[in-house]
Design an enzyme around this catalytic site. Structure first.
Site, PDB file in Angstrom:
ATOM      1  N   ARG A   1     -11.805  -5.158  -1.812  1.00 59.03           N
ATOM      2  CA  ARG A   1     -12.600  -4.157  -1.094  1.00 59.03           C
ATOM      3  C   ARG A   1     -14.062  -4.599  -1.097  1.00 59.03           C
ATOM      4  O   ARG A   1     -14.913  -4.004  -1.736  1.00 59.03           O
ATOM      5  CB  ARG A   1     -12.402  -2.770  -1.712  1.00 59.03           C
ATOM      6  CG  ARG A   1     -11.199  -2.059  -1.100  1.00 59.03           C
ATOM      7  CD  ARG A   1     -10.895  -0.742  -1.729  1.00 59.03           C
ATOM      8  NE  ARG A   1     -10.131   0.112  -0.819  1.00 59.03           N
ATOM      9  CZ  ARG A   1      -9.578   1.263  -1.163  1.00 59.03           C
ATOM     10  NH1 ARG A   1      -9.716   1.735  -2.375  1.00 59.03           N
ATOM     11  NH2 ARG A   1      -8.900   1.971  -0.278  1.00 59.03           N
TER      12      ARG A   1
ATOM     13  N   GLN B   1     -13.947  -5.266   5.138  1.00 56.73           N
ATOM     14  CA  GLN B   1     -13.690  -3.854   5.488  1.00 56.73           C
ATOM     15  C   GLN B   1     -12.768  -3.707   6.689  1.00 56.73           C
ATOM     16  O   GLN B   1     -11.911  -2.833   6.712  1.00 56.73           O
ATOM     17  CB  GLN B   1     -15.006  -3.133   5.750  1.00 56.73           C
ATOM     18  CG  GLN B   1     -15.534  -2.460   4.495  1.00 56.73           C
ATOM     19  CD  GLN B   1     -16.880  -1.810   4.709  1.00 56.73           C
ATOM     20  OE1 GLN B   1     -17.382  -1.749   5.823  1.00 56.73           O
ATOM     21  NE2 GLN B   1     -17.466  -1.331   3.638  1.00 56.73           N
TER      22      GLN B   1
ATOM     23  N   ASP C   1      -9.085  -4.009   5.705  1.00 58.65           N
ATOM     24  CA  ASP C   1      -8.647  -3.204   4.568  1.00 58.65           C
ATOM     25  C   ASP C   1      -7.549  -2.210   4.975  1.00 58.65           C
ATOM     26  O   ASP C   1      -7.826  -1.091   5.407  1.00 58.65           O
ATOM     27  CB  ASP C   1      -9.873  -2.490   3.983  1.00 58.65           C
ATOM     28  CG  ASP C   1      -9.561  -1.719   2.720  1.00 58.65           C
ATOM     29  OD1 ASP C   1      -8.378  -1.565   2.392  1.00 58.65           O
ATOM     30  OD2 ASP C   1     -10.516  -1.269   2.067  1.00 58.65           O
TER      31      ASP C   1
ATOM     32  N   SER D   1      -7.520   1.292   3.115  1.00 60.80           N
ATOM     33  CA  SER D   1      -8.466   2.305   3.610  1.00 60.80           C
ATOM     34  C   SER D   1      -8.008   2.877   4.935  1.00 60.80           C
ATOM     35  O   SER D   1      -8.020   4.090   5.134  1.00 60.80           O
ATOM     36  CB  SER D   1      -9.866   1.713   3.776  1.00 60.80           C
ATOM     37  OG  SER D   1     -10.389   1.417   2.512  1.00 60.80           O
TER      38      SER D   1
ATOM     39  N   TYR E   1     -14.105   1.492  -8.613  1.00 62.74           N
ATOM     40  CA  TYR E   1     -12.839   2.210  -8.805  1.00 62.74           C
ATOM     41  C   TYR E   1     -12.915   3.059 -10.068  1.00 62.74           C
ATOM     42  O   TYR E   1     -13.662   2.757 -11.004  1.00 62.74           O
ATOM     43  CB  TYR E   1     -11.675   1.218  -8.960  1.00 62.74           C
ATOM     44  CG  TYR E   1     -11.216   0.635  -7.652  1.00 62.74           C
ATOM     45  CD1 TYR E   1     -10.517   1.408  -6.737  1.00 62.74           C
ATOM     46  CD2 TYR E   1     -11.465  -0.688  -7.329  1.00 62.74           C
ATOM     47  CE1 TYR E   1     -10.076   0.878  -5.536  1.00 62.74           C
ATOM     48  CE2 TYR E   1     -11.042  -1.234  -6.135  1.00 62.74           C
ATOM     49  CZ  TYR E   1     -10.344  -0.440  -5.239  1.00 62.74           C
ATOM     50  OH  TYR E   1      -9.909  -0.968  -4.057  1.00 62.74           O
TER      51      TYR E   1
HETATM   52  P1  NAI Z   1      -8.953   5.673  -3.639  1.00 60.85           P
HETATM   53  O1  NAI Z   1      -8.894   4.679  -4.757  1.00 60.85           O
HETATM   54  O2  NAI Z   1      -9.924   5.497  -2.522  1.00 60.85           O
HETATM   55  O3  NAI Z   1      -9.147   7.143  -4.253  1.00 60.85           O
HETATM   56  C1  NAI Z   1      -8.573   7.609  -5.405  1.00 60.85           C
HETATM   57  C2  NAI Z   1      -9.572   8.584  -5.996  1.00 60.85           C
HETATM   58  O4  NAI Z   1      -8.997   9.206  -7.155  1.00 60.85           O
HETATM   59  C3  NAI Z   1     -10.854   7.894  -6.448  1.00 60.85           C
HETATM   60  O5  NAI Z   1     -11.962   8.527  -5.840  1.00 60.85           O
HETATM   61  C4  NAI Z   1     -10.854   8.092  -7.958  1.00 60.85           C
HETATM   62  O6  NAI Z   1     -12.149   8.205  -8.505  1.00 60.85           O
HETATM   63  C5  NAI Z   1     -10.061   9.382  -8.074  1.00 60.85           C
HETATM   64  N1  NAI Z   1      -9.520   9.621  -9.407  1.00 60.85           N
HETATM   65  C6  NAI Z   1      -8.976   8.734 -10.276  1.00 60.85           C
HETATM   66  N2  NAI Z   1      -8.592   9.367 -11.411  1.00 60.85           N
HETATM   67  C7  NAI Z   1      -8.894  10.662 -11.259  1.00 60.85           C
HETATM   68  C8  NAI Z   1      -8.746  11.817 -12.071  1.00 60.85           C
HETATM   69  N3  NAI Z   1      -8.213  11.730 -13.280  1.00 60.85           N
HETATM   70  N4  NAI Z   1      -9.169  12.991 -11.583  1.00 60.85           N
HETATM   71  C9  NAI Z   1      -9.725  13.092 -10.351  1.00 60.85           C
HETATM   72  N5  NAI Z   1      -9.906  12.030  -9.539  1.00 60.85           N
HETATM   73  C10 NAI Z   1      -9.495  10.838  -9.971  1.00 60.85           C
HETATM   74  O7  NAI Z   1      -7.494   5.791  -3.074  1.00 60.85           O
HETATM   75  P2  NAI Z   1      -7.073   6.299  -1.628  1.00 60.85           P
HETATM   76  O8  NAI Z   1      -6.974   5.122  -0.742  1.00 60.85           O
HETATM   77  O9  NAI Z   1      -7.891   7.454  -1.211  1.00 60.85           O
HETATM   78  O10 NAI Z   1      -5.590   6.801  -1.922  1.00 60.85           O
HETATM   79  C11 NAI Z   1      -5.368   7.969  -2.680  1.00 60.85           C
HETATM   80  C12 NAI Z   1      -3.913   8.106  -3.077  1.00 60.85           C
HETATM   81  O11 NAI Z   1      -3.120   8.323  -1.934  1.00 60.85           O
HETATM   82  C13 NAI Z   1      -3.336   6.896  -3.773  1.00 60.85           C
HETATM   83  O12 NAI Z   1      -2.476   7.353  -4.812  1.00 60.85           O
HETATM   84  C14 NAI Z   1      -2.570   6.202  -2.690  1.00 60.85           C
HETATM   85  O13 NAI Z   1      -1.535   5.403  -3.216  1.00 60.85           O
HETATM   86  C15 NAI Z   1      -2.044   7.420  -1.989  1.00 60.85           C
HETATM   87  N6  NAI Z   1      -1.594   7.223  -0.615  1.00 60.85           N
HETATM   88  C16 NAI Z   1      -0.468   7.913  -0.309  1.00 60.85           C
HETATM   89  C17 NAI Z   1       0.056   7.864   0.920  1.00 60.85           C
HETATM   90  C18 NAI Z   1       1.258   8.692   1.182  1.00 60.85           C
HETATM   91  O14 NAI Z   1       1.897   8.520   2.198  1.00 60.85           O
HETATM   92  N7  NAI Z   1       1.599   9.586   0.285  1.00 60.85           N
HETATM   93  C19 NAI Z   1      -0.535   6.984   1.957  1.00 60.85           C
HETATM   94  C20 NAI Z   1      -1.759   6.347   1.580  1.00 60.85           C
HETATM   95  C21 NAI Z   1      -2.254   6.467   0.297  1.00 60.85           C
END
Ligand code: NAI
Length: 375
Positions: free
Chosen positions: A122, A127, A130, A133, A228
């Protein structure tokens, strides 16, 4: 130099890795584009449109795999296809090697290069490549729409002659890419939105979208050098649980997206917290595939506990397949483009992007992360 694009082998995966406008871009760079018949149909992209843009449609994946220098696929192709690939070919796709370590060993049986796109660093230069994202952004949007469908109340406040309808209260846990889009979407639908994240740095972004940021006061670092989240201390986790428990008692919809790279998703919502939520509440657990943020989550199911629904859909980008495919196809073109040199393909392995995504080559695991896993 031929690049081949395979049809998704799983019916549940509706996305495709190519669009007609990207076909033209590959051709402009000197490549020839081969596509498996019907590969784009589930994303509303017809063979005719791809053909008109200059692609060659082939009836079987085997025909493509044995002839092209680059195979692009949404999943790791079956063994009988891998066997057909040329030794100097490259296999490219979002193979999620960390979730499926067995894929690494499968690829290491062959000489071709395997590039796994979820490993794209990242960094600002990458970007536009990615895929995490671009897909998370759409997934965050779709998560809110799924919640709105399951929830039997209204999102916006409505003043009617018969009385007032209060706005839905939405809580987003984890304000990364998916979480920020979920916040923006829930706001647009008229909900009252709050959000929580371990990284205080996102407070400003949350507030700029018009949501309330709720935070645990802590001295500990919650972010690594790459931006992260890191795993939090026990004391922090206790304070966080208390805060979330209090919020959930007055929340109708929770979208959870919390993820610590390379680790099981943190448990943020216990069974007791769900049991104390208002009647008819909805939890969309986006982290279901990584173990889930809610104790009741079952991947790919919507379970009902009392009057509360908990959905662990793992295919949210596929539920907006045409748009998701458009972004994915652009990401993959930007990724491959620097390696396409007239009619040849050459991946510069000193380039950080290719170096960090190359998992196997010459019959060996070459990526540090997976080499360590093996020993
Ligand atoms: P990201 O890494 O951009 O965001 C994850 C966020 O969670 C970060 O801001 C991080 O600081 C926060 N975080 C970590 N531990 C935490 C805690 N204990 N309490 C509160 N916040 C916490 O990831 P992104 O790209 O936004 O993806 C988010 C999730 O969605 C991931 O688990 C990813 O695998 C999932 N995802 C699921 C999809 C689906 O179809 N269900 C599709 C795309 C992503």
């Amino acid at each position: 130099m031929k690049i081949g694009f395979l049809k998704s082998a799983h019916a549940a995966e509706k996305r495709f890795t190519l669009t007609p406008s990207m076909v033209k871009k590959y051709i402009n760079k000197g490549a020839t584009v081969w596509v498996e018949q019907g590969a784009g149909v589930s994303a509303n992209i017809s063979d005719e449109d791809l053909e008109q843009a200059g692609a060659h449609i082939h009836s079987t994946a085997a025909e493509i795999c044995s002839a092209v220098r680059v195979v692009v696929s949404m999943q790791l192709p079956a063994a009988e296809l891998l066997k057909k690939m040329k030794p100097d070919a490259a296999l490219v796709g979002p193979f999620f090697m960390q979730r499926h370590p067995e894929h690494v060993n499968v690829c290491a049986q062959y000489s071709f290069k395997t590039f796994s796109l979820e490993l794209i660093p990242r960094i600002s230069r990458a970007q536009n490549m990615d895929i995490l994202s671009s897909q998370s952004n759409l997934a965050g949007y779709k998560a809110v729409l799924e919640a709105a469908n399951i929830y039997q109340g209204a999102f916006p406040m409505m003043m009617t002659a018969a009385g007032l309808i209060s706005p839905a209260k939405v809580l987003v846990l984890g304000a990364g890419v998916a979480g920020l889009q979920a916040i923006a979407t829930a706001k647009r639908l008229g909900a009252q939105v709050s959000a929580f994240d371990v990284r205080p740095a996102v407070k400003e972004q949350v507030e700029s979208l018009g949501a309330k940021f709720i935070e645990v006061k802590s001295e500990a670092a919650s972010e690594d050098a790459g931006g992260y989240a890191t795993e939090m201390s026990e004391d922090y986790k206790m304070k966080q649980q208390q805060l979330i428990a209090n919020e959930l008692k007055k929340t109708n919809i929770v979208i959870t997206t919390a993820l610590v790279p390379g680790k099981r998703a943190p448990t943020l919502i216990t069974k007791d917290m769900v049991n104390a939520m208002p009647a008819g509440s909805v939890v969309i657990d986006m982290a279901a595939e990584a173990g889930g943020n809610c104790e009741y989550t079952k991947p790919d199911e919507c379970v009902r506990v009392g009057t509360v629904s908990i959905a662990g859909y793992t295919d949210l980008p596929s539920r907006v397949a045409p748009e998701a495919s458009k972004l994915l196809a652009q990401n993959i073109f930007h990724y491959l483009s620097p390696a396409i040199n007239g009619k040849e393909i050459a991946f510069d392995l000193d380039d950080e992007v290719y170096k960090q995504t190359l998992v196997t080559q010459g019959g060996e695991v070459v990526h540090e992360r997976f080499k360590q896993k093996e020993s």
